[in-house]
Scaffold this motif. Structure first.
Motif, PDB file in Angstrom:
ATOM      1  N   GLU A  17       0.832  -1.206   0.000  1.00 21.94           N
ATOM      2  CA  GLU A  17       0.000   0.000   0.000  1.00 21.94           C
ATOM      3  C   GLU A  17       0.867   1.257   0.000  1.00 21.94           C
ATOM      4  N   ARG A  18       1.946   1.207   0.756  1.00 19.74           N
ATOM      5  CA  ARG A  18       2.840   2.368   0.821  1.00 19.74           C
ATOM      6  C   ARG A  18       3.653   2.532  -0.466  1.00 19.74           C
ATOM      7  N   ALA A  19       3.891   1.433  -1.177  1.00 20.47           N
ATOM      8  CA  ALA A  19       4.532   1.532  -2.495  1.00 20.47           C
ATOM      9  C   ALA A  19       3.601   2.263  -3.466  1.00 20.47           C
ATOM     10  N   PHE A  20       2.318   1.965  -3.385  1.00 21.35           N
ATOM     11  CA  PHE A  20       1.295   2.674  -4.165  1.00 21.35           C
ATOM     12  C   PHE A  20       1.343   4.170  -3.831  1.00 21.35           C
ATOM     13  N   LEU A  21       1.380   4.472  -2.525  1.00 16.78           N
ATOM     14  CA  LEU A  21       1.415   5.856  -2.056  1.00 16.78           C
ATOM     15  C   LEU A  21       2.660   6.582  -2.551  1.00 16.78           C
ATOM     16  N   SER A  22       3.782   5.898  -2.553  1.00 26.30           N
ATOM     17  CA  SER A  22       5.036   6.512  -2.977  1.00 26.30           C
ATOM     18  C   SER A  22       4.981   6.957  -4.432  1.00 26.30           C
ATOM     19  N   ILE A  23       4.382   6.140  -5.291  1.00 23.59           N
ATOM     20  CA  ILE A  23       4.239   6.508  -6.701  1.00 23.59           C
ATOM     21  C   ILE A  23       3.304   7.703  -6.841  1.00 23.59           C
ATOM     22  N   MET A  24       2.272   7.759  -6.010  1.00 24.30           N
ATOM     23  CA  MET A  24       1.308   8.853  -6.073  1.00 24.30           C
ATOM     24  C   MET A  24       1.892  10.185  -5.592  1.00 24.30           C
ATOM     25  N   GLY A  25       2.863  10.141  -4.709  1.00 21.49           N
ATOM     26  CA  GLY A  25       3.468  11.388  -4.275  1.00 21.49           C
ATOM     27  C   GLY A  25       3.680  11.505  -2.786  1.00 21.49           C
ATOM     28  N   GLY A  26       2.788  10.894  -1.994  1.00 19.36           N
ATOM     29  CA  GLY A  26       3.072  10.763  -0.574  1.00 19.36           C
ATOM     30  C   GLY A  26       2.579  11.832   0.353  1.00 19.36           C
ATOM     31  N   GLY A  27       1.800  12.801  -0.091  1.00 22.07           N
ATOM     32  CA  GLY A  27       1.320  13.853   0.798  1.00 22.07           C
ATOM     33  C   GLY A  27      -0.131  13.660   1.182  1.00 22.07           C
ATOM     34  N   CYS A  28      -0.923  14.744   1.139  1.00 20.50           N
ATOM     35  CA  CYS A  28      -2.284  14.635   1.674  1.00 20.50           C
ATOM     36  C   CYS A  28      -3.214  15.696   1.100  1.00 20.50           C
ATOM     37  N   GLN A  29      -3.306  15.855  -0.209  1.00 22.65           N
ATOM     38  CA  GLN A  29      -4.182  16.875  -0.759  1.00 22.65           C
ATOM     39  C   GLN A  29      -5.163  16.359  -1.804  1.00 22.65           C
ATOM     40  N   VAL A  30      -5.094  15.103  -2.126  1.00 20.77           N
ATOM     41  CA  VAL A  30      -6.002  14.516  -3.103  1.00 20.77           C
ATOM     42  C   VAL A  30      -6.506  13.187  -2.558  1.00 20.77           C
ATOM     43  N   PRO A  31      -7.779  12.863  -2.770  1.00 24.04           N
ATOM     44  CA  PRO A  31      -8.319  11.615  -2.219  1.00 24.04           C
ATOM     45  C   PRO A  31      -7.831  10.378  -2.942  1.00 24.04           C
ATOM     46  N   LEU A  32      -7.293   9.448  -2.185  1.00 23.49           N
ATOM     47  CA  LEU A  32      -6.932   8.162  -2.747  1.00 23.49           C
ATOM     48  C   LEU A  32      -6.987   7.111  -1.660  1.00 23.49           C
ATOM     49  N   ALA A  33      -7.012   5.876  -2.079  1.00 29.37           N
ATOM     50  CA  ALA A  33      -7.008   4.765  -1.132  1.00 29.37           C
ATOM     51  C   ALA A  33      -6.365   3.567  -1.794  1.00 29.37           C
ATOM     52  N   CYS A  34      -5.774   2.715  -0.975  1.00 24.80           N
ATOM     53  CA  CYS A  34      -5.231   1.451  -1.467  1.00 24.80           C
ATOM     54  C   CYS A  34      -5.296   0.451  -0.328  1.00 24.80           C
ATOM     55  N   HIS A  35      -5.797  -0.730  -0.642  1.00 23.62           N
ATOM     56  CA  HIS A  35      -5.881  -1.772   0.381  1.00 23.62           C
ATOM     57  C   HIS A  35      -5.446  -3.101  -0.214  1.00 23.62           C
ATOM     58  N   ALA A  36      -4.523  -3.746   0.474  1.00 25.39           N
ATOM     59  CA  ALA A  36      -4.022  -5.049   0.030  1.00 25.39           C
ATOM     60  C   ALA A  36      -4.421  -6.125   1.027  1.00 25.39           C
ATOM     61  N   LYS A  37      -4.753  -7.284   0.515  1.00 25.70           N
ATOM     62  CA  LYS A  37      -5.050  -8.413   1.396  1.00 25.70           C
ATOM     63  C   LYS A  37      -4.539  -9.699   0.770  1.00 25.70           C
ATOM     64  N   ILE A  38      -4.140 -10.603   1.629  1.00 29.68           N
ATOM     65  CA  ILE A  38      -3.592 -11.884   1.195  1.00 29.68           C
ATOM     66  C   ILE A  38      -4.713 -12.910   1.119  1.00 29.68           C
ATOM     67  N   LEU A  39      -4.766 -13.621   0.009  1.00 29.53           N
ATOM     68  CA  LEU A  39      -5.792 -14.627  -0.216  1.00 29.53           C
ATOM     69  C   LEU A  39      -5.150 -16.006  -0.248  1.00 29.53           C
ATOM     70  N   LYS A  40      -5.742 -16.947   0.464  1.00 32.33           N
ATOM     71  CA  LYS A  40      -5.217 -18.311   0.510  1.00 32.33           C
ATOM     72  C   LYS A  40      -6.327 -19.259   0.092  1.00 32.33           C
ATOM     73  N   GLN A  41      -6.188 -19.808  -1.127  1.00 37.05           N
ATOM     74  CA  GLN A  41      -7.191 -20.710  -1.679  1.00 37.05           C
ATOM     75  C   GLN A  41      -6.518 -21.856  -2.429  1.00 37.05           C
ATOM     76  N   ASN A  42      -7.029 -23.056  -2.181  1.00 35.98           N
ATOM     77  CA  ASN A  42      -6.531 -24.238  -2.907  1.00 35.98           C
ATOM     78  C   ASN A  42      -5.014 -24.366  -2.839  1.00 35.98           C
ATOM     79  N   ASN A  43      -4.482 -24.196  -1.635  1.00 38.69           N
ATOM     80  CA  ASN A  43      -3.034 -24.306  -1.404  1.00 38.69           C
ATOM     81  C   ASN A  43      -2.216 -23.269  -2.167  1.00 38.69           C
ATOM     82  N   LYS A  44      -2.890 -22.194  -2.619  1.00 37.54           N
ATOM     83  CA  LYS A  44      -2.197 -21.138  -3.345  1.00 37.54           C
ATOM     84  C   LYS A  44      -2.387 -19.821  -2.594  1.00 37.54           C
TER      85      LYS A  44
END
Length: 311
Positions: free
Chosen positions: A231-258
């Protein structure tokens, strides 16, 4: 070098102190002979409570003075909500551990126990988050969204005083304060993508402090760390401050041994020329940061500006 006492630096709010004491308790269980103290540090963000963060310099205002204390060795570790930590850290400091994440979603607390869709036409909602604002407007254009800052208790008091019909808060903070009984609705991630790092506690240290870096290793939760760093890698590309709305959420998925990672992101336009650009990536954990960076570039290409300061 070994130490028999370490000092934790933190903001002085109830939630920040809960987090610092939570870390203190874990360290005391791991190292019973170690004396651990907490030092409260008032940050610029705590001093200015009557203006949106996007207007006064961004979320880095909640960590600057604490980082200065780290540099001066007044404290040994800094405990932060990861959503308050800017993308770029000062040279010589790093996030050495990210603890297991609490529920990252947003929640609504409303008068009369009404959900978002049940609120009356023109309902007044309290939040100073641009991220929440654009996503709320995407749900219902009639919402009247007004600025709301302060600690959790202050925000709830303003709601009960009738200043708002509902307020939006991070689920993690509500749970940590023991206020889950007040929640009207937990907002799904499909409806409102959480803030970057929301729900995760990070420990910042001096890069060259080998003793401290070693003793906090057991507090790092690898799955959470992978997700928050993406998520912070996403933020770094975007610029890293606080004047435009954005969001990023990562989650780990575990299915069928993958095991894979799913990363969702949005970029909104505060001027209303366009609404929300949304995208996602799926792939291997080893590629998490690359996937997040690629997603950020895609959203910028679709309508963003590479020089944006973002939230």
């Amino acid at each position: 070098m070994t130490k028999n006492k370490i000092i934790i630096g933190t903001r002085g709010s109830k939630l920040a102190l809960w987090q610092a004491n939570w870390i203190k308790d874990k360290l005391e269980r791991l190292y019973p002979d170690l004396v651990i103290e907490i030092e409260k540090i008032k940050t610029t963000g705590d001093k200015i409570t009557d203006a949106p963060l996007s207007r006064i310099g961004g979320k880095g205002l909640f960590v600057k003075e604490i980082e200065e204390a780290l540099f001066k060795s007044r404290i040994d570790i800094a405990v932060h909500s990861m959503k308050d930590v800017p993308a770029e850290l000062p040279e010589g400091l790093h996030i050495a551990a990210i603890c297991e994440r609490e529920n990252p979603r947003d929640a609504i607390i409303s008068n009369n126990n009404k959900s978002l869709q049940e609120l009356p036409d023109g309902a007044v909602l309290g939040t100073s988050s641009l991220r929440r604002t654009v996503q709320l407007k995407a749900i219902r254009t009639d919402f009247n969204i007004k600025p709301l800052r302060g600690n959790v208790d202050t925000r709830i008091k303003k709601l009960k005083n009738g200043d708002f019909d509902a307020i939006i808060l991070a689920m993690a903070g509500i749970k940590r304060m023991g206020l889950e009984n007040l929640i009207t609705e937990v907002i799904s991630e499909d409806t409102m993508i959480p803030a970057i790092g929301q729900g995760a506690i990070g420990i910042e240290t001096r890069v060259d402090d080998e003793f401290i870096n070693e003793i906090i290793k057991p507090l790092n939760h690898e799955d959470t760390a992978i997700c928050v760093r993406a998520e912070r890698a996403f933020l770094s590309i975007m610029g890293g401050g606080c004047q435009v709305p954005l969001a990023c959420h990562a989650k780990i998925l575990k299915q069928n041994n993958k095991t894979t990672i799913n990363i969702e992101g949005i970029l909104g336009d505060p001027d209303g020329k366009w609404s929300i650009i949304r995208g996602s990536r799926n792939g291997s954990l080893s590629q998490a940061n690359i996937l997040a960076e690629d997603l950020a570039r895609e959203l910028l290409d679709k309508g963003g500006n590479p020089n944006l300061l973002v939230e």
